[in-house]
Design a protein around this motif. Structure first.
Motif, PDB file in Angstrom:
ATOM      1  N   ILE A  55      -1.295  38.739  23.973  1.00 53.52           N
ATOM      2  CA  ILE A  55      -2.696  38.903  24.352  1.00 53.52           C
ATOM      3  C   ILE A  55      -3.137  40.355  24.304  1.00 53.52           C
ATOM      4  O   ILE A  55      -4.292  40.668  24.022  1.00 53.52           O
ATOM      5  N   THR A  56      -2.210  41.308  24.583  1.00 52.33           N
ATOM      6  CA  THR A  56      -2.590  42.719  24.668  1.00 52.33           C
ATOM      7  C   THR A  56      -1.969  43.497  23.517  1.00 52.33           C
ATOM      8  O   THR A  56      -0.947  44.156  23.680  1.00 52.33           O
ATOM      9  N   MET A  57      -2.607  43.385  22.343  1.00 51.47           N
ATOM     10  CA  MET A  57      -2.161  44.135  21.172  1.00 51.47           C
ATOM     11  C   MET A  57      -3.140  45.258  20.879  1.00 51.47           C
ATOM     12  O   MET A  57      -4.335  45.147  21.194  1.00 51.47           O
ATOM     13  N   PRO A  58      -2.674  46.349  20.282  1.00 52.21           N
ATOM     14  CA  PRO A  58      -3.596  47.425  19.901  1.00 52.21           C
ATOM     15  C   PRO A  58      -4.487  47.019  18.737  1.00 52.21           C
ATOM     16  O   PRO A  58      -4.213  46.060  18.030  1.00 52.21           O
ATOM     17  N   VAL A  59      -5.572  47.755  18.575  1.00 49.95           N
ATOM     18  CA  VAL A  59      -6.571  47.621  17.508  1.00 49.95           C
ATOM     19  C   VAL A  59      -7.444  46.380  17.704  1.00 49.95           C
ATOM     20  O   VAL A  59      -8.660  46.486  17.830  1.00 49.95           O
ATOM     21  N   HIS A 211     -10.318  41.406  29.640  1.00 50.41           N
ATOM     22  CA  HIS A 211      -9.015  41.267  28.968  1.00 50.41           C
ATOM     23  C   HIS A 211      -9.068  41.693  27.509  1.00 50.41           C
ATOM     24  O   HIS A 211      -8.294  41.197  26.684  1.00 50.41           O
ATOM     25  N   ILE A 212      -9.966  42.626  27.176  1.00 52.23           N
ATOM     26  CA  ILE A 212     -10.018  43.179  25.833  1.00 52.23           C
ATOM     27  C   ILE A 212      -8.930  44.233  25.665  1.00 52.23           C
ATOM     28  O   ILE A 212      -8.338  44.380  24.592  1.00 52.23           O
ATOM     29  N   ILE A 213      -8.661  44.981  26.722  1.00 50.17           N
ATOM     30  CA  ILE A 213      -7.499  45.860  26.803  1.00 50.17           C
ATOM     31  C   ILE A 213      -6.796  45.582  28.131  1.00 50.17           C
ATOM     32  O   ILE A 213      -7.386  44.976  29.036  1.00 50.17           O
ATOM     33  N   SER A 214      -5.555  46.003  28.242  1.00 46.81           N
ATOM     34  CA  SER A 214      -4.837  45.818  29.498  1.00 46.81           C
ATOM     35  C   SER A 214      -5.178  46.943  30.449  1.00 46.81           C
ATOM     36  O   SER A 214      -5.434  48.079  30.023  1.00 46.81           O
ATOM     37  N   GLY A 215      -5.184  46.620  31.739  1.00 49.13           N
ATOM     38  CA  GLY A 215      -5.517  47.623  32.744  1.00 49.13           C
ATOM     39  C   GLY A 215      -4.365  48.562  33.037  1.00 49.13           C
ATOM     40  O   GLY A 215      -3.246  48.330  32.684  1.00 49.13           O
TER      41      GLY A 215
END
Length: 215
Positions: A55-59, A211-215
């Motif tokens: 779920i938390t991948m870069p780009v 949840h677009i980026i991880s906190g």
């Protein structure tokens, strides 16, 4: 032959999952991606039966990758795995088009069962999130997609939003996306207006909350 695409930015995780999956007769990992953009490109190129996405991948995050894969490769079933035991996130994952939701702590025990379910076009969800919640949500159908946290944003705007929230400057984002700096600035202005943000910090908080980026 069941063809599987793996996408996770941690090499150790990908290698571990590949070993487990390829121990099953007739299954092969046909591609491995290090980030979300690569996962979308490989899915379009390889047309796998199953895509297993962190779920938390870069780009591009896993939610956006799921949306794009389901749009361009409708025959590919998507299994999302995450550290978060969240019913809210589970709803967003299924609204994006995934059919499976696997908690990372369960991956070693249940990844084979999860992929097997998806090969039969059946949903799979980790036991921490109740089946009753999943069943009720699935009955609501695709209409839920319009209610996703950042559904008012276009795919390109979500992509720019993630890169901004990850700390990339306008010039670098323009280079990555093969766009002009002025175009990125325009996207940024529209994004801030749509999400009701005034500062970059507001944008980052929005990205974490959805949840677009991880906190």
């Amino acid at each position: 032959m069941v063809r599987i695409l793996l996408a996770d930015d941690h090499d150790v995780v990908r290698h571990g999952l590949k070993h487990l999956l390829e121990s099953e007769s007739g299954w092969e990992v046909c591609g491995e991606a290090h980030d979300g953009r690569e996962a979308v490109a490989l899915a379009e190129q390889l047309k796998p039966d199953i895509a297993v996405l962190d779920i938390t991948m870069p780009v591009l995050n896993g939610l956006e990758v799921t949306r794009r894969i389901r749009a361009t490769c409708p025959e590919t079933e998507v299994l999302v795995f995450t550290m978060h035991e969240s019913e809210e996130l589970m709803r967003e994952v299924f609204a994006a088009g995934a059919r499976g939701y696997l908690i990372k702590s369960d991956a070693a025990r249940y990844i084979v069962a999860a992929v097997d379910a998806l090969t039969r076009h059946q949903p799979f969800i980790s036991s921490q999130v109740t089946g009753a919640v999943l069943g009720a949500f699935l009955r609501e159908g695709e209409a839920k997609q319009a209610d996703a946290g950042d559904a008012s944003l276009t795919p390109r705007e979500r992509e720019v939003l993630q890169l901004l929230a990850e700390g990339h400057r306008n010039k670098e984002i323009a280079r990555r996306l093969s766009l002009s700096v002025k175009t990125i600035e325009a996207h940024r202005a529209v994004i801030l207006e749509k999400i009701g943000a005034e500062t970059l910090a507001d944008l980052v908080r929005y990205a974490v909350r959805n949840h677009i980026i991880s906190g």
